[in-house]
Every structure is written in C-alpha cells, then in structure tokens.
Design a protein around this motif. Structure first.
Motif, mmCIF file in Angstrom:
data_model
loop_
_atom_site.group_PDB
_atom_site.id
_atom_site.type_symbol
_atom_site.label_atom_id
_atom_site.label_comp_id
_atom_site.label_asym_id
_atom_site.label_seq_id
_atom_site.Cartn_x
_atom_site.Cartn_y
_atom_site.Cartn_z
ATOM 1 N N GLU A 106 15.483 -75.892 158.033
ATOM 2 C CA GLU A 106 16.490 -75.743 156.978
ATOM 3 C C GLU A 106 16.451 -74.310 156.462
ATOM 4 O O GLU A 106 15.397 -73.796 156.100
ATOM 5 N N ARG A 107 17.618 -73.682 156.399
ATOM 6 C CA ARG A 107 17.718 -72.246 156.062
ATOM 7 C C ARG A 107 18.721 -72.067 154.931
ATOM 8 O O ARG A 107 19.850 -72.560 155.007
ATOM 9 N N PHE A 108 18.307 -71.344 153.869
ATOM 10 C CA PHE A 108 19.188 -71.076 152.745
ATOM 11 C C PHE A 108 19.353 -69.562 152.575
ATOM 12 O O PHE A 108 18.404 -68.793 152.756
ATOM 13 N N ALA A 109 20.561 -69.161 152.202
ATOM 14 C CA ALA A 109 20.841 -67.760 151.921
ATOM 15 C C ALA A 109 21.905 -67.689 150.841
ATOM 16 O O ALA A 109 22.863 -68.467 150.847
ATOM 17 N N LEU A 110 21.739 -66.745 149.915
ATOM 18 C CA LEU A 110 22.740 -66.511 148.874
ATOM 19 C C LEU A 110 23.408 -65.165 149.173
ATOM 20 O O LEU A 110 22.726 -64.147 149.300
ATOM 21 N N THR A 111 24.728 -65.204 149.316
ATOM 22 C CA THR A 111 25.482 -64.021 149.729
ATOM 23 C C THR A 111 26.456 -63.597 148.640
ATOM 24 O O THR A 111 27.100 -64.436 148.013
ATOM 25 N N ALA A 112 26.560 -62.276 148.455
ATOM 26 C CA ALA A 112 27.576 -61.709 147.568
ATOM 27 C C ALA A 112 28.461 -60.791 148.398
ATOM 28 O O ALA A 112 27.958 -59.986 149.195
ATOM 29 N N TRP A 113 29.778 -60.935 148.234
ATOM 30 C CA TRP A 113 30.734 -60.012 148.867
ATOM 31 C C TRP A 113 31.402 -59.208 147.761
ATOM 32 O O TRP A 113 32.102 -59.759 146.905
ATOM 33 N N ASN A 130 13.798 -68.487 152.082
ATOM 34 C CA ASN A 130 13.092 -69.275 153.090
ATOM 35 C C ASN A 130 11.597 -68.947 153.108
ATOM 36 O O ASN A 130 11.150 -68.100 153.883
ATOM 37 N N PRO A 131 10.806 -69.617 152.254
ATOM 38 C CA PRO A 131 9.373 -69.341 152.215
ATOM 39 C C PRO A 131 8.667 -69.817 153.488
ATOM 40 O O PRO A 131 9.051 -70.815 154.090
ATOM 41 N N GLY A 132 7.641 -69.069 153.897
ATOM 42 C CA GLY A 132 6.841 -69.468 155.047
ATOM 43 C C GLY A 132 7.559 -69.375 156.377
ATOM 44 O O GLY A 132 7.181 -70.038 157.346
ATOM 45 N N TRP A 133 8.625 -68.555 156.450
ATOM 46 C CA TRP A 133 9.398 -68.473 157.692
ATOM 47 C C TRP A 133 8.538 -67.947 158.836
ATOM 48 O O TRP A 133 7.728 -67.018 158.657
ATOM 49 N N ASP A 180 11.112 -70.824 163.576
ATOM 50 C CA ASP A 180 12.131 -71.435 162.716
ATOM 51 C C ASP A 180 13.548 -70.988 163.074
ATOM 52 O O ASP A 180 14.516 -71.663 162.725
ATOM 53 N N GLY A 181 13.689 -69.839 163.740
ATOM 54 C CA GLY A 181 15.009 -69.352 164.122
ATOM 55 C C GLY A 181 15.834 -68.939 162.914
ATOM 56 O O GLY A 181 15.312 -68.673 161.838
ATOM 57 N N GLY A 182 17.156 -68.905 163.106
ATOM 58 C CA GLY A 182 18.058 -68.562 162.007
ATOM 59 C C GLY A 182 18.094 -67.088 161.665
ATOM 60 O O GLY A 182 18.548 -66.710 160.578
ATOM 61 N N GLU A 183 17.637 -66.222 162.588
ATOM 62 C CA GLU A 183 17.677 -64.790 162.318
ATOM 63 C C GLU A 183 19.117 -64.287 162.235
ATOM 64 O O GLU A 183 20.030 -64.857 162.837
ATOM 65 N N LEU A 184 19.298 -63.218 161.489
ATOM 66 C CA LEU A 184 20.588 -62.527 161.454
ATOM 67 C C LEU A 184 20.593 -61.514 162.594
ATOM 68 O O LEU A 184 19.714 -60.651 162.666
#
Length: 308
Positions: free
Chosen positions: A299-306, A244-247, A251-255
């Motif tokens: 719009e928020r994108f995240a790539l997750t690995a488990w 998420n560039p320029g957050w 913008d919200g969407g914090e973890l």
C-alpha cells in the motif's frame, strides 16, 4: 519569446489539403456554369475550410517538444537564471524558508529535484495513519473513473490509483494531514513563488496505490509546457510528499522520471527512479517532466500539490 501555447497547439492540430489532389468531376453537369454564366473577370469567392485532425495528448506533446525543449520554455517562468555563478552567489538574498539553493538550481537546470527531512517524521507517520483510516472509511475514489467521466478521450486504463481531493483551508482535515498541507501551502509555496511566477490556484490530492494487481500509473505529463506568465490554467510545479514508512525496494511503487531527448540522439539525463520513502519530497516542472509510477507491491500513499 516563443509562441503562446494555444497557437502551438493549433498548428499541431491543423492540417492542409494535398495540393496535388484534384477535385472530383461532378456527376450532375447541370451544376457547371454555362458560357453565359461564366465571367473571367469575376473573382470567385471560395470559403476556406480549415481541417482539424484529432491527435492524442502524447502526440501533441511530442510535436510541442520538437518545436522547443520544454525545459527552456519553463525556465522563462523563473524570475532569474539560477544556474549561473553570478546568480548562485546571490543565493542568500533569495530568502528561502525550507528549500536549499541546490534544490532550486536542480529544478531550473534539470526540471526536477528531491529533498528529504523537511517535515518531522512523527507528523508524517501520523498522516499515513490518517490516510489509511480515510481509505477504510471509503473516502477515496478510483481515479480512472473520474478521469473517464471528465475527459472521455483520455485513456482511463493508464492508472490504478485511488484519490481524494483536499482543501488546506477545510475544517474536516485530520491534524497531521493538515500539517503537511500547511507546509505545502506555507513554506514550500513561499519558496517556489519567490523563484517562479505562480499565478493560479493550487490543487491538493491524496492518492493511494493498492498492492492488488500491482497498481501503477503509466508514463504521462502533468501539463503542457508554457511560458505565459499570465496563464492560470496550466500546472507549473508538481510537488509530491511520500507517506510510506519502512519502504524497501521489494515494495515497488517508485516514481520513474524519463530522460528528455535533445534531438541529436542525446538525452538531458538518463531515466531515473525515485524511492517513495517516508518524508521524501519530489518537485518537478509540470510541463517538462514525463513520469510514471511503477507497480506497487505494498500500500502506497502520496500527497501531491499542483501549483499554477
């Protein structure tokens, strides 16, 4: 060593009948044995029936946490204690490729950590553009629809994200997303597997949170706490890379990471929020950390690995 996860779950679900509750007297008295049929020396065989009460996932996690702090359970999956002075002195021998010693120490001691700057920003911006293109092409599926079909007992209204699963060895991955997957599958997995017993398959998911109606994901945990080194089912480590560039804060969407109760009115740490900024990596122990995604206004994108 604590009990196996399965036995702890069974104890939580099993209930016993009230010993003070007497059985109802049968209406059909002919069913009662006569004097001739009754033999006081004969032991009556009684089939014991275990009653199992359905409880939801949050109740089960609460029960397990009351038995033992989940962080202590997860720490037993580490090859060594890493928050001692003696262990910290051996840090150069850990032979880490991308993570610093402090990140490993925070993961062990608190259950989570954040690291910035591990992947070139131009790669991450490219991955963001590729993710947006995938969204336009309809590659994402509403996660709540999948969760409801796979587990009808789970609350499918708790999340608003759209997801797609990725294969690091697939031939259809776009180039920049492939580089991020290579980082997860390569240096990051190398470092974590040197410190934590990882035995099973890793899952990779790209998630999109749309700004309509403030997409969010309510408080949850990614796995049950386990210390079984041979377990390949429960997720052990969650790693999230934000795209998420320029957050900005608007913008919200914090973890949101929730503090843990120690049973004496104190918590291991206060609730924290992590900004989903471009290139920020969050790592936490899957069976330990309760977390949520706060409403997203952009719009928020995240790539997750488990990792298991």
């Amino acid at each position: 060593m604590s009990d196996a996860l399965e036995s702890r779950i069974l104890r939580a679900a099993a209930t016993t009948a009230d010993p003070n509750e007497l059985p109802e007297f049968p209406e059909n008295k002919s069913d009662l044995p006569s004097d001739f049929e009754y033999d006081p020396n004969e032991e009556e065989e009684v089939e014991e029936v275990e009653e199992v009460e359905e409880i939801d996932e949050n109740e089960l996690l609460k029960y397990l946490d009351e038995q033992e702090n989940p962080l202590y359970i997860a720490q037993r999956l580490f090859y060594k204690e890493v928050n001692t002075t003696a262990s910290q002195a051996t840090c150069p021998t850990w032979k880490l490729e991308c993570l610093g010693c402090k990140a490993i120490e925070d993961l062990y001691g608190h259950g989570w950590t954040t690291v910035d700057g591990l992947i070139d920003l131009s790669v991450l911006k490219g991955a963001r553009e590729e993710a947006q293109e995938m969204a336009k092409e309809g590659a994402f599926t509403r996660a709540s629809d999948l969760a409801h079909s796979e587990d009808p007992f789970r609350d499918h209204t708790a999340r608003d994200d759209w997801i797609t699963w990725l294969d690091p060895n697939g031939s259809k991955n776009s180039p920049n997303l492939q580089k991020v997957l290579d980082f997860f599958n390569g240096p990051l997995h190398h470092d974590l597997s040197r410190m934590i017993r990882l035995r099973g398959k890793t899952e990779y998911q790209l998630a999109e949170y749309k700004p309509e109606n403030g997409a969010r994901y309510e408080r949850h945990r990614d796995a049950f706490p386990t210390d079984d080194p041979e377990d390949t089912q429960q997720r052990r480590v969650t790693a999230i890379m934000y795209l998420n560039p320029g957050w900005t804060q608007r913008d919200g969407g914090e973890l949101k990471i929730f503090g843990r109760s120690e049973g004496n009115g104190m918590t291991d740490a206060a609730d924290r929020t992590v900004a989903p900024m471009l290139g920020r990596l969050v790592i936490f122990l899957s069976g330990v950390v309760d977390h949520a995604v706060l409403p997203s206004n952009m719009e928020r994108f995240a790539l997750t690995a488990w990792m298991r």
